[in-house]
Scaffold this active site. Structure first.
Site, PDB file in Angstrom:
ATOM      1  N   ARG A 128       3.590 -29.132 -31.028  1.00 55.02           N
ATOM      2  CA  ARG A 128       3.646 -28.798 -32.458  1.00 55.02           C
ATOM      3  C   ARG A 128       3.786 -27.293 -32.610  1.00 55.02           C
ATOM      4  O   ARG A 128       2.889 -26.607 -33.096  1.00 55.02           O
ATOM      5  CB  ARG A 128       2.404 -29.315 -33.177  1.00 55.02           C
ATOM      6  CG  ARG A 128       2.087 -30.796 -32.975  1.00 55.02           C
ATOM      7  CD  ARG A 128       3.198 -31.746 -33.277  1.00 55.02           C
ATOM      8  NE  ARG A 128       3.345 -32.215 -34.645  1.00 55.02           N
ATOM      9  CZ  ARG A 128       2.632 -33.173 -35.218  1.00 55.02           C
ATOM     10  NH1 ARG A 128       1.633 -33.716 -34.603  1.00 55.02           N
ATOM     11  NH2 ARG A 128       2.895 -33.569 -36.436  1.00 55.02           N
ATOM     12  N   GLN A 133      10.142 -27.736 -34.275  1.00 51.31           N
ATOM     13  CA  GLN A 133      10.068 -28.518 -35.514  1.00 51.31           C
ATOM     14  C   GLN A 133      11.259 -29.446 -35.704  1.00 51.31           C
ATOM     15  O   GLN A 133      11.117 -30.540 -36.216  1.00 51.31           O
ATOM     16  CB  GLN A 133       9.906 -27.595 -36.722  1.00 51.31           C
ATOM     17  CG  GLN A 133       8.440 -27.264 -36.966  1.00 51.31           C
ATOM     18  CD  GLN A 133       8.231 -26.272 -38.086  1.00 51.31           C
ATOM     19  OE1 GLN A 133       9.164 -25.907 -38.796  1.00 51.31           O
ATOM     20  NE2 GLN A 133       7.007 -25.807 -38.235  1.00 51.31           N
ATOM     21  N   ASP A 136      10.612 -32.664 -34.016  1.00 49.36           N
ATOM     22  CA  ASP A 136       9.260 -33.197 -34.202  1.00 49.36           C
ATOM     23  C   ASP A 136       9.324 -34.568 -34.888  1.00 49.36           C
ATOM     24  O   ASP A 136       9.249 -34.683 -36.107  1.00 49.36           O
ATOM     25  CB  ASP A 136       8.443 -32.195 -35.037  1.00 49.36           C
ATOM     26  CG  ASP A 136       6.985 -32.584 -35.131  1.00 49.36           C
ATOM     27  OD1 ASP A 136       6.642 -33.736 -34.795  1.00 49.36           O
ATOM     28  OD2 ASP A 136       6.184 -31.742 -35.563  1.00 49.36           O
ATOM     29  N   SER A 139       6.206 -35.643 -37.091  1.00 47.90           N
ATOM     30  CA  SER A 139       6.161 -35.094 -38.446  1.00 47.90           C
ATOM     31  C   SER A 139       7.180 -35.795 -39.332  1.00 47.90           C
ATOM     32  O   SER A 139       6.889 -36.125 -40.493  1.00 47.90           O
ATOM     33  CB  SER A 139       6.441 -33.590 -38.438  1.00 47.90           C
ATOM     34  OG  SER A 139       5.359 -32.907 -37.858  1.00 47.90           O
ATOM     35  N   TYR A 235      -5.357 -28.494 -33.766  1.00 50.87           N
ATOM     36  CA  TYR A 235      -5.500 -29.940 -33.924  1.00 50.87           C
ATOM     37  C   TYR A 235      -6.910 -30.295 -34.368  1.00 50.87           C
ATOM     38  O   TYR A 235      -7.844 -29.530 -34.159  1.00 50.87           O
ATOM     39  CB  TYR A 235      -5.199 -30.657 -32.610  1.00 50.87           C
ATOM     40  CG  TYR A 235      -3.746 -30.640 -32.249  1.00 50.87           C
ATOM     41  CD1 TYR A 235      -2.855 -31.490 -32.885  1.00 50.87           C
ATOM     42  CD2 TYR A 235      -3.264 -29.761 -31.294  1.00 50.87           C
ATOM     43  CE1 TYR A 235      -1.512 -31.476 -32.566  1.00 50.87           C
ATOM     44  CE2 TYR A 235      -1.914 -29.749 -30.963  1.00 50.87           C
ATOM     45  CZ  TYR A 235      -1.052 -30.613 -31.610  1.00 50.87           C
ATOM     46  OH  TYR A 235       0.276 -30.596 -31.297  1.00 50.87           O
TER      47      TYR A 235
HETATM   48  P1  NAD Z   1      -2.824 -36.188 -37.686  1.00 45.10           P
HETATM   49  O1  NAD Z   1      -1.906 -37.240 -38.202  1.00 45.10           O
HETATM   50  O2  NAD Z   1      -3.227 -36.236 -36.269  1.00 45.10           O
HETATM   51  O3  NAD Z   1      -4.164 -36.208 -38.569  1.00 45.10           O
HETATM   52  C1  NAD Z   1      -4.082 -36.190 -39.973  1.00 45.10           C
HETATM   53  C2  NAD Z   1      -5.144 -35.296 -40.567  1.00 45.10           C
HETATM   54  O4  NAD Z   1      -6.419 -35.912 -40.481  1.00 45.10           O
HETATM   55  C3  NAD Z   1      -5.295 -33.925 -39.887  1.00 45.10           C
HETATM   56  O5  NAD Z   1      -4.992 -32.925 -40.839  1.00 45.10           O
HETATM   57  C4  NAD Z   1      -6.743 -33.907 -39.457  1.00 45.10           C
HETATM   58  O6  NAD Z   1      -7.338 -32.622 -39.590  1.00 45.10           O
HETATM   59  C5  NAD Z   1      -7.372 -34.885 -40.422  1.00 45.10           C
HETATM   60  N1  NAD Z   1      -8.684 -35.407 -40.003  1.00 45.10           N
HETATM   61  C6  NAD Z   1      -9.111 -35.729 -38.759  1.00 45.10           C
HETATM   62  N2  NAD Z   1     -10.384 -36.155 -38.805  1.00 45.10           N
HETATM   63  C7  NAD Z   1     -10.785 -36.108 -40.100  1.00 45.10           C
HETATM   64  C8  NAD Z   1     -11.997 -36.420 -40.769  1.00 45.10           C
HETATM   65  N3  NAD Z   1     -13.090 -36.856 -40.122  1.00 45.10           N
HETATM   66  N4  NAD Z   1     -12.029 -36.252 -42.108  1.00 45.10           N
HETATM   67  C9  NAD Z   1     -10.952 -35.796 -42.789  1.00 45.10           C
HETATM   68  N5  NAD Z   1      -9.780 -35.481 -42.204  1.00 45.10           N
HETATM   69  C10 NAD Z   1      -9.704 -35.633 -40.869  1.00 45.10           C
HETATM   70  O7  NAD Z   1      -2.264 -34.742 -38.025  1.00 45.10           O
HETATM   71  P2  NAD Z   1      -0.749 -34.260 -38.111  1.00 45.10           P
HETATM   72  O8  NAD Z   1      -0.295 -34.415 -39.481  1.00 45.10           O
HETATM   73  O9  NAD Z   1       0.048 -34.913 -37.046  1.00 45.10           O
HETATM   74  O10 NAD Z   1      -0.910 -32.729 -37.765  1.00 45.10           O
HETATM   75  C11 NAD Z   1      -1.612 -32.319 -36.590  1.00 45.10           C
HETATM   76  C12 NAD Z   1      -1.684 -30.807 -36.475  1.00 45.10           C
HETATM   77  O11 NAD Z   1      -0.424 -30.289 -36.072  1.00 45.10           O
HETATM   78  C13 NAD Z   1      -2.006 -30.112 -37.742  1.00 45.10           C
HETATM   79  O12 NAD Z   1      -2.795 -28.997 -37.390  1.00 45.10           O
HETATM   80  C14 NAD Z   1      -0.679 -29.650 -38.273  1.00 45.10           C
HETATM   81  O13 NAD Z   1      -0.794 -28.549 -39.136  1.00 45.10           O
HETATM   82  C15 NAD Z   1      -0.004 -29.300 -36.999  1.00 45.10           C
HETATM   83  N6  NAD Z   1       1.467 -29.393 -37.068  1.00 45.10           N
HETATM   84  C16 NAD Z   1       2.212 -28.315 -36.639  1.00 45.10           C
HETATM   85  C17 NAD Z   1       3.598 -28.390 -36.666  1.00 45.10           C
HETATM   86  C18 NAD Z   1       4.426 -27.246 -36.177  1.00 45.10           C
HETATM   87  O14 NAD Z   1       4.061 -26.110 -36.291  1.00 45.10           O
HETATM   88  N7  NAD Z   1       5.589 -27.541 -35.600  1.00 45.10           N
HETATM   89  C19 NAD Z   1       4.228 -29.531 -37.110  1.00 45.10           C
HETATM   90  C20 NAD Z   1       3.438 -30.605 -37.537  1.00 45.10           C
HETATM   91  C21 NAD Z   1       2.040 -30.518 -37.499  1.00 45.10           C
END
Ligand code: NAD
Length: 383
Positions: A128, A133, A136, A139, A235
């Site tokens: 990530r 991106q 990805d 996403s 994460y």
């Molecule tokens: P995910 O689908 O794994 O999880 C969804 C959300 O659930 C997350 O925001 C997490 O913090 C939240 N969560 C976990 N436990 C929880 C709890 N007990 N209560 C409430 N919320 C809770 O997440 P994702 O959407 O795949 O994203 C994962 C990470 O990667 C994030 O930090 C995101 O910002 C990052 N990301 C970065 C890029 C990039 O820079 N290329 C792209 C996509 C995502």
């Protein structure tokens, strides 16, 4: 180099790993594309459209696997529901596979593929990082899922989502509560706001507050002895039992005043945390709706039933895990482009298939190299 596109065999899977547009891009890159007849049918793409884009259409999966150097698909390889034949067993030594794989959860499958001496890249393991991106796939999928969760909720909710003043009376806007504000949660906020709902969201990573408010939703504040759910590399990590108990209470309070609750909370590689207890469901008013996007990982709500819509204590709880397939056309378009971008990354200007093992993206996704286990990748140096 030739790229093969298989028809998905999982009965409820409607997506496909290539579209006529993505085939056009591959052909332009100088690649041959071989598509199994009917591969795009359930996503709305006909054989003729692939052929027009320059693909060769072949009747059977076995023809694709025999002819193509690189096999692309959506779901991890599996056993055919009718013949029992396993897709993995058909691969040749040195053949390449690009698909979702979930290697941590699918150890047996990885071993099976290793026996074939295949080279495997997992679309669920794209690092990530900003540079990655455009490939990805997680996403891209989560974005469509979050949107569709709102559409599912709206279809079960007996009222409008937006507020209105009509001649027949005033309509109050729906109160929507989003739990987990990652990619899917933020997409859900966008869709719910666009339909006119009032939206608030909660996440254990305080850094998402700004993203939530910039989408026009309120962030639910929560302070628990300085603990947060922010783990390594941004994460989410598992929280302590005491934090979870306090969080469940906070969530129950907010559920009481919400009409629609959409949960998306996941911890990479773990069972989903249970955030809405059955007591919290009892406290919600009749006619409200929960859509549990974590249903595949065990669910964020105690009363979610996987792949079913149930009514409990007057609350509709949606636990379907095929929301992306319910948006098969859009989801396929996005997924297919992440595949094209990956192939472009690998082949680059060299125009040949040459993996760069010192490239963070390719190394991060590599599960098997000619049958040799390469996963998990070594941790990148902390800079
Ligand atoms: P995910 O689908 O794994 O999880 C969804 C959300 O659930 C997350 O925001 C997490 O913090 C939240 N969560 C976990 N436990 C929880 C709890 N007990 N209560 C409430 N919320 C809770 O997440 P994702 O959407 O795949 O994203 C994962 C990470 O990667 C994030 O930090 C995101 O910002 C990052 N990301 C970065 C890029 C990039 O820079 N290329 C792209 C996509 C995502």
């Amino acid at each position: 180099v030739s790229i093969g596109v298989l028809k998905e065999i999982e009965p409820r899977e409607r997506r496909v790993a290539a579209t006529p547009a993505s085939v056009g891009r591959l052909v332009k890159m100088g690649l041959a594309v071989i598509v199994e007849s009917g591969a795009g049918a359930s996503a709305g793409f006909e054989d003729a459209a692939y052929a027009e884009a320059g693909a060769q259409i072949v009747p059977k999966a076995a023809d694709v696997i025999r002819e193509a150097d690189v096999i692309t698909k959506v779901r991890p390889p599996g056993a055919h529901p009718e013949t029992g034949e396993h897709e993995a067993d058909q691969l040749r030594a040195g053949q390449k596979l690009i698909s979702f794989l979930w290697p941590a959860q699918n150890k047996e499958l990885v071993e099976r593929l290793a026996k074939r001496k295949a080279t495997v890249l997992a679309m669920d393991a794209v690092p990530r990082i900003t540079r990655a991106q455009k490939l990805d796939a997680l996403s891209a999928t989560a974005n469509v899922n979050g949107y569709r969760a709102v559409i599912e909720a709206a279809s079960h909710y007996g009222r409008l989502l937006g507020g209105q003043v009509t001649a027949a009376g005033r309509i109050k806007p729906a109160q929507v509560f989003i739990i987990g504000a990652g990619v899917a949660g933020l997409a859900a906020i966008g869709a719910a706001r666009a339909l006119g709902a009032m939206v608030k969201a909660f996440d254990t990573r305080p850094v998402v507050r700004e993203q939530v408010t910039s989408m026009g939703a309120d962030f639910v504040p929560f302070e628990f002895q300085g603990e947060t759910g922010e783990g390594q590399g941004g994460y989410a990590k598992e929280v302590s039992d005491a934090y979870l108990a306090a969080e469940q209470q906070l969530i129950a309070e907010h559920c009481r005043t919400s009409d629609i609750v959409i949960t998306t909370a996941l911890i990479p590689g773990k069972k989903a945390p249970e955030l809405i207890t059955s007591g919290a469901v009892v406290g919600m008013h009749r006619g409200s709706v929960i859509v549990d996007l974590a249903a595949e990982q065990g669910g964020n709500c105690a009363l979610t039933e996987r792949d079913r819509t149930v009514e409990r204590y007057g609350v509709t709880i949606v636990g379907h895990t095929d929301l992306t397939s319910r948006m098969a056309l859009q989801a396929s378009e996005l997924y297919a482009m992440t595949i094209v971008n990956l192939i472009d990354e690998i082949m680059g200007k060299k125009k040949t298939w040459e993996l760069s093992l010192d490239d963070e993206i390719q190394r991060g996704m590599l599960v098997l190299l000619d049958g040799e286990l390469k996963w998990p990748p070594p941790r990148p140096e902390i800079r």
